[in-house]
Design a protein around this motif. Structure first.
Motif, PDB file in Angstrom:
ATOM      1  N   SER A 157     -15.354 -11.583  20.079  1.00 31.54           N
ATOM      2  CA  SER A 157     -15.723 -12.058  18.745  1.00 31.54           C
ATOM      3  C   SER A 157     -16.062 -10.905  17.801  1.00 31.54           C
ATOM      4  CB  SER A 157     -16.873 -13.063  18.823  1.00 31.54           C
ATOM      5  OG  SER A 157     -18.017 -12.467  19.379  1.00 31.54           O
ATOM      6  N   ASP A 158     -16.621  -9.811  18.303  1.00 29.19           N
ATOM      7  CA  ASP A 158     -16.919  -8.668  17.433  1.00 29.19           C
ATOM      8  C   ASP A 158     -15.635  -8.025  16.914  1.00 29.19           C
ATOM      9  OD1 ASP A 158     -19.663  -8.968  17.651  1.00 29.19           O
ATOM     10  OD2 ASP A 158     -19.836  -7.533  19.311  1.00 29.19           O
ATOM     11  N   GLU A 159     -14.653  -7.860  17.792  1.00 28.55           N
ATOM     12  CA  GLU A 159     -13.377  -7.283  17.356  1.00 28.55           C
ATOM     13  C   GLU A 159     -12.686  -8.195  16.349  1.00 28.55           C
ATOM     14  OE1 GLU A 159     -11.744  -4.660  21.078  1.00 28.55           O
ATOM     15  OE2 GLU A 159     -12.100  -6.805  21.446  1.00 28.55           O
ATOM     16  N   ARG A 161     -14.173 -10.399  14.298  1.00 27.55           N
ATOM     17  CA  ARG A 161     -14.934 -10.334  13.036  1.00 27.55           C
ATOM     18  C   ARG A 161     -14.623  -9.051  12.268  1.00 27.55           C
ATOM     19  NH1 ARG A 161     -18.065 -14.525  10.621  1.00 27.55           N
ATOM     20  NH2 ARG A 161     -18.444 -15.971  12.295  1.00 27.55           N
ATOM     21  N   ARG A 162     -14.614  -7.934  12.960  1.00 22.83           N
ATOM     22  CA  ARG A 162     -14.315  -6.651  12.314  1.00 22.83           C
ATOM     23  C   ARG A 162     -12.895  -6.662  11.739  1.00 22.83           C
ATOM     24  NH1 ARG A 162     -16.599  -3.950  15.843  1.00 22.83           N
ATOM     25  NH2 ARG A 162     -14.917  -3.824  17.333  1.00 22.83           N
TER      26      ARG A 162
END
Length: 187
Positions: A157-159, A161-162
């Protein structure tokens, strides 16, 4: 006078063409909902709730952001209105807009998360865009590798979102997020 197309314009055009499910050159809410149904059907996700979550995220995005981009009041959004509207939304409420778009992208990815592990692997990523956008598997594999910034073979999810933030805001031609919806040179 002709204005040069920027990297961001190219990405916004890509997003617009993806959202324009029926290919008419204009967006209405039904286009977004049809896209959710198409992706849900591609992953046999119509019964597990993920397709319904995507439909809701797209409907929410339409109501909160896209509907207001209809500058001429004709009930449809053309590509120029979309470009201007996204730029305005980012300028006026960057975090809110990115959160709402991020929710839509995460719902999109949850439909494609066939094994339910909360991550997108290269097979899921490739399947998602070959079935919905008709992009080539080889080009998608290269896009996936750019998005997988930690090199672990999955998108978390961080990748995502980024990548979403880079896709909708960055003019950097080398930003990994440019590949969020596959290669820009294939539409």
């Amino acid at each position: 006078m002709t204005t040069a197309t920027t990297v961001l314009d190219t990405k916004l055009d890509r997003a617009f063409s993806m959202l324009d499910a029926n290919g008419t050159g204009s967006l209405v809410e039904a286009d977004l909902l049809a896209l959710a149904d198409k992706l849900g059907a591609a992953f046999n996700a119509m019964e597990n709730g993920s397709a319904a979550r995507l439909r809701q995220a797209l409907a929410d995005l339409w109501k909160s952001d896209l509907a207001g981009m209809d500058a001429d009041g004709d009930g449809e959004i053309d590509v120029d209105e979309f470009r201007a509207g996204v730029r305005r939304a980012v300028a006026e409420d960057r975090e809110g807009f990115l959160d709402r778009v991020g929710d839509m992208v995460e719902a999109w990815m949850s439909v494609a998360d066939a094994d339910g592990d909360g991550l997108i692997d290269v097979v899921e990523f490739t399947t998602m865009y070959t079935r919905t956008l008709g992009a080539s598997p080889d080009a998608l594999a290269a896009s996936f590798a750019r998005l997988d910034t930690d090199g672990d073979g999955t998108l978390d999810s961080d990748e995502i979102r980024r990548a979403t933030e880079e896709f909708y805001t960055s003019e950097d031609p080398d930003a990994p997020g440019n590949q969020l919806f596959g290669p820009l040179n294939e539409a």
